[in-house]
Scaffold this motif. Structure first.
Motif, PDB file in Angstrom:
ATOM      1  N   GLU A   1       0.797  -1.210  -0.109  1.00 43.13           N
ATOM      2  CA  GLU A   1       0.223   0.155  -0.352  1.00 43.13           C
ATOM      3  C   GLU A   1       0.663   0.879  -0.114  1.00 43.13           C
ATOM      4  OE1 GLU A   1      -3.101   0.321   2.800  1.00 43.13           O
ATOM      5  OE2 GLU A   1      -3.615  -1.766   2.823  1.00 43.13           O
TER       6      GLU A   1
ATOM      7  N   ALA B   1       0.997   4.267  -2.729  1.00 35.21           N
ATOM      8  CA  ALA B   1       0.687   5.718  -2.879  1.00 35.21           C
ATOM      9  C   ALA B   1       1.669   6.199  -2.291  1.00 35.21           C
ATOM     10  CB  ALA B   1       0.166   5.726  -0.623  1.00 35.21           C
TER      11      ALA B   1
ATOM     12  N   TYR C   1      -1.525  11.383  -0.636  1.00 33.10           N
ATOM     13  CA  TYR C   1      -0.262  11.383   0.014  1.00 33.10           C
ATOM     14  C   TYR C   1      -0.648  10.840   1.698  1.00 33.10           C
ATOM     15  CZ  TYR C   1       3.962   9.160   1.265  1.00 33.10           C
ATOM     16  OH  TYR C   1       5.013   8.497   1.706  1.00 33.10           O
TER      17      TYR C   1
ATOM     18  N   LYS D   1      -3.577   8.939   3.555  1.00 36.50           N
ATOM     19  CA  LYS D   1      -2.786   7.872   2.750  1.00 36.50           C
ATOM     20  C   LYS D   1      -1.952   6.866   3.741  1.00 36.50           C
ATOM     21  CE  LYS D   1      -3.928   2.932   1.109  1.00 36.50           C
ATOM     22  NZ  LYS D   1      -4.561   2.511   1.010  1.00 36.50           N
ATOM     23  N   GLU D   2      -0.910   7.734   3.874  1.00 36.42           N
ATOM     24  CA  GLU D   2       0.144   7.353   4.491  1.00 36.42           C
ATOM     25  C   GLU D   2      -0.243   6.979   5.821  1.00 36.42           C
ATOM     26  OE1 GLU D   2       4.950   8.976   4.699  1.00 36.42           O
ATOM     27  OE2 GLU D   2       3.166  10.174   6.472  1.00 36.42           O
TER      28      GLU D   2
ATOM     29  N   ARG E   1      -3.324   6.165   7.631  1.00 37.64           N
ATOM     30  CA  ARG E   1      -3.993   5.214   7.511  1.00 37.64           C
ATOM     31  C   ARG E   1      -2.602   4.339   7.958  1.00 37.64           C
ATOM     32  NH1 ARG E   1      -7.787   7.947   3.973  1.00 37.64           N
ATOM     33  NH2 ARG E   1      -6.878   6.715   2.794  1.00 37.64           N
TER      34      ARG E   1
ATOM     35  N   GLY F   1      -8.832   1.396  -2.831  1.00 35.52           N
ATOM     36  CA  GLY F   1      -7.563   2.747  -2.647  1.00 35.52           C
ATOM     37  C   GLY F   1      -7.756   4.097  -2.475  1.00 35.52           C
ATOM     38  N   PHE F   2      -8.093   5.009  -2.961  1.00 36.93           N
ATOM     39  CA  PHE F   2      -8.224   6.028  -2.342  1.00 36.93           C
ATOM     40  C   PHE F   2      -9.859   6.832  -2.591  1.00 36.93           C
ATOM     41  CE2 PHE F   2      -3.769   6.815  -2.939  1.00 36.93           C
ATOM     42  CZ  PHE F   2      -3.326   6.883  -2.446  1.00 36.93           C
TER      43      PHE F   2
END
Length: 802
Positions: free
Chosen positions: A506, A510, A534, A537-538, A540, A774-775
């Motif tokens: 992941e 990302a 980004y 996501k990082e 999470r 994904g996002f």
């Protein structure tokens, strides 16, 4: 002055809100007739709210607030698209499409809502169709909401309404919704821990010291019963002496002699009391010294605990800075090496935890086996002692009978299972011989004292057999526990390895998506968006890593707590074993003395009833009884003292582990943005101009609503909410709605609700799922409820967030 100004501003805004609501209602009152137009605005298709009885809890982040209360749009932080469809009987459909996104520090949303009845066809006198017309209601809504303060938001929406009943029967209207909402944190299951303040630590420290002082006074009171009244008398006489000295200094010569005599009398009494006090304190000094030593030790321990708590605050802060630097510092990035390092740390702790558990299990097995073997050896010594006493009373005959019985039983055992008729005859003969010898042994041991000795021997042999079985069982249980611990550790390690692969994948994805976004970015705003996406996501990814690390820490704490309890049970077993042995020894000794003295008394009563020896022997027996009772009472007191001491020890050990656990929870679980689990929201909906059909005007369905939402559970896997809402329509009956929602792992949703007072609503229920692709997050919801005269009303909703 600053606080006063802020209070005035808040008051003015609240008065403004209150003033808006009657104004909105007043717009709707300018109409003729009692029937409302555009009733489709009352319950637009909103699947989640529909499943919860029509109650708006304000705790879900969705776009349904555009229809029910625009103030609820404020928490939205990303782009969201939502579609809801309610298929109705007779090809009627009720649907809406909404979009929302952050704008100018708040949230903007727009929605299109349509109730399509499908239309109908005109038929002439001959039954021939002439023309078809469409019949539908539609509304377009735009809304905006933003926070006034951290947890209070305002929202406003405007609606354009169009309704048609045919070619020339149309109406247009305009309406507005105005609402307010407040979120705050209240007690709930799963509430994130908060670090204590220095004042709280100081208060806790002072409380502990006061409790120690109180306990000291409680312990000293019975010990100093003799010296306390003497000390009070001394204080009283010292006060009298001081008063007399003052009077002597001021008295005339002829009165001084009398006062001097009184003073001498007081000094004499003081001297006597001080002598008594010294003697009383000398008797009490050992116990007082023991209490003082305990007091000093406890106060030192309280000082150490306070110092440790203060140090823990600094440790928690520094550890959080280390662990959360990736999230909190925008200049730091999560690297594959950091993921590996944290995963390796978790695996190392899991293996160390397994080694500790294995060592603990083996040590406990060894200790248990040694204790049981020692107990068996003690029983064997006691059995030998009992057998010696028995032989002294019965001679070698009883021993021979026991050996014969054992030999016969052995022969019988070797013959059992044989089908040979001769063997069966031999078994019958052996049973007769065993019965005869057991009867002979029973007659030989008919004396109560001898029966007692023999029963003790039998009981001890039975206990030895049971202890041997217990040793084998404990060893087997230990091996099974070690195997289970190894399996659990392997599962945990496999989970860490699986998480490593997943997070690395992941993270790589990302980073690649960010690089592509930066390459495609045409301006600074697009570049910032790529970086912002980004970092989200990082965050999470890293939070999942931290959750795995915390889960491993929690398992270790649970094992430590269990170990303390098991060690306490082991100490309790040893103590009770020693107590049983001491009591048994007392009973044996007293039984022997009682038997001997009772026999002597009986002989003296028969042969010399008037002798002084009879009286002294009876007194000796009474003294032995008192000694025995006193010894038993001392054992009981010893047991009580052990229980108190042991409980205190266990409490301290558990408290230390819980303190460590609390510290770790503060590192992993505390948050600067607590979960605001309670919402209160107010709204006036559909206040606006009446709609005119031909020559008749119809008011809009204006309604005032007040709702309360409360999430009483919020943990890693579970979330549960309750909500209630009061609806006060201007042209209809008052209704009350109740709703509930349960969420598992932020993935599966189950909902239910009930409405009281509404004609077209009663019971409702539904479910939903939420997936992260994904996002993008995708939510799919379903609800249904009975619709009077039509059956079931179904509602389907799909939402996307980017």
């Amino acid at each position: 002055m600053r606080n006063t100004s802020k209070t005035c501003v808040k008051t003015l805004i609240c008065l403004f809100l209150i003033g808006l609501m009657p104004a909105s209602i007043a717009l709707a009152q300018d109409a003729t007739g009692g029937t409302t137009a555009a009733d489709f605005l009352i319950f637009p298709p909103a699947t989640r709210i529909d499943a919860m009885g029509g109650a708006v809890d304000g705790l879900g982040i969705d776009l349904e607030g555009i229809h029910f209360n625009p103030a609820l749009l404020a928490p939205l932080t990303d782009f969201r698209l939502q579609l809801n469809v309610n298929p109705l009987p007779n090809d009627i459909s009720n649907s809406q499409l909404a979009v929302g996104f952050p704008l100018f520090g708040g949230t903007f949303a727009a929605a299109a809502h349509m109730l399509n009845t499908g239309g109908f066809t005109y038929v002439n006198e001959l039954g021939q169709p002439e023309a078809s017309v469409s019949v539908y209601d539609a509304a377009v809504t735009v809304g905006y909401s933003r926070y006034l303060w951290k947890t209070i938001s305002l929202g406003l929406s405007a609606k354009g309404i169009y309704s048609t009943l045919g070619e020339d029967t149309n109406a247009i209207g305009f309406a507005a919704d105005v609402g307010a909402s407040a979120w705050f944190e209240t007690p709930h299951i799963g509430k994130a821990p908060k670090p204590p303040t220095m004042k709280q630590l100081e208060d806790q420290y002072e409380k502990e010291k006061k409790e120690i002082e109180s306990e000291k006074e409680k312990r000293l009171k019975p010990v100093t019963e003799a010296s306390t009244p003497i000390r009070k008398d001394i204080e009283r006489l010292e006060s009298q002496k001081a008063d007399l000295e003052a009077k002597i200094a001021e008295a005339e010569a002829e009165k001084k002699s009398e006062l001097e005599a009184d003073k001498a009398e007081v000094e004499s009494q003081l001297a006597g009391l001080k002598t008594q006090l010294a003697a009383a304190e000398d008797k009490e000094k050992d116990e007082v010294s023991e209490i003082e030593a305990w007091y000093t030790e406890e106060m030192a321990a309280a000082d150490a605990r306070h110092a440790e708590r203060v140090a823990n605050l600094d440790w928690v802060e520094s550890e959080r800075e280390r662990l959360f630097a990736v999230i909190d510092d925008p200049n730091q990035e999560l690297s594959p090496e950091m993921v590996d390092a944290n995963i390796d740390e978790g695996i190392t702790k899991a293996r160390a935890f397994l080694a500790d558990r294995r060592q603990s299990f083996l040590a406990r097995k060894t200790s248990y086996s040694e204790r049981m073997q020692a107990r068996i050896a003690e029983f064997q010594e006691e059995i030998a002692d009992y057998q010696d006493k028995l032989q002294e009373e019965t001679g070698p005959k009883a021993k021979q009978l026991n050996q014969d019985i054992a030999s016969l039983k052995s022969r019988k055992s070797s013959l059992e299972g044989s089908e040979d008729p001769e063997a069966k005859n031999q078994i019958k003969e052996i049973d007769k011989q065993i019965g005869a010898k057991e009867k002979e042994l029973q007659e030989l041991l008919s004396d109560p004292w001898l029966k007692r000795l023999q029963k003790r021997i039998d009981d001890k042999n039975a206990e030895i057999e049971q202890l041997q079985v217990d040793i084998e069982t404990f060893a087997a249980d230990t091996e099974a526990a070690i195997a289970d611990a190894e399996a659990d550790a392997e599962k945990e390690i496999d989970r860490f390895e699986g998480l490593r692969a997943e997070l690395q994948k992941e993270l790589k994805k990302a980073k690649l998506k960010r690089e592509l976004g930066l390459v495609d970015a045409r301006n600074e705003t697009a570049s910032e968006k790529a970086q912002r996406v980004y970092k989200a996501k990082e965050k999470r990814i890293y939070e999942r890593l931290l959750a795995a690390m915390y889960r491993n820490e929690e398992k270790i704490f649970q094992a430590r707590l269990q170990s303390v309890k098991e060690d306490a049970e082991s100490r309790l077993f040893d103590f009770r074993t020693a107590q049983d042995k001491a009591l048994e020894s007392l009973e044996d000794e007293f039984a022997f003395q009682e038997r001997f003295l009772s026999a002597k008394i009986a002989d003296l009563k028969k042969n010399n009833p008037d002798s002084a020896e009879l009286v002294s022997t009876q007194e000796e027996l009474e003294a032995k009884q008192e000694e025995y009772d006193q010894a038993v009472a001392e054992l009981d007191e010893k047991a009580k003292k052990f229980s108190d001491t042991e409980q205190s020890k266990v409490d301290r050990e558990l408290a230390a582990i819980k303190e460590d656990r609390k510290k770790t929870r503060l590192v992993f679980l505390q948050t600067d943005t607590p979960y605001k689990n309670t919402n209160v929201n107010l709204v006036v909906r559909n206040g606006g101009t009446p709609m005119e059909f031909i020559s008749d005007k119809y008011p809009l369905p204006t309604i005032f609503s007040a709702a309360l939402g409360y999430s009483f559970v919020n943990t890693d896997l579970h979330n549960a909410k309750l909500t209630t809402q009061l609806n006060v329509p201007l042209y209809d009956a008052i209704s009350v709605a109740f709703g509930a929602e349960y969420v598992f792992a932020d993935l599966v949703y189950v909902r239910g609700g009930y409405t009281i007072g509404a004609v077209d609503r009663s019971f409702s229920t539904g479910a939903g799922v939420r997936l992260a692709l994904g996002f993008t997050e995708v939510s799919v919801d379903y609800a249904f409820r009975p619709l009077p005269d039509y059956g079931l009303l179904h509602s389907i909703g799909v939402a996307l967030s980017f």
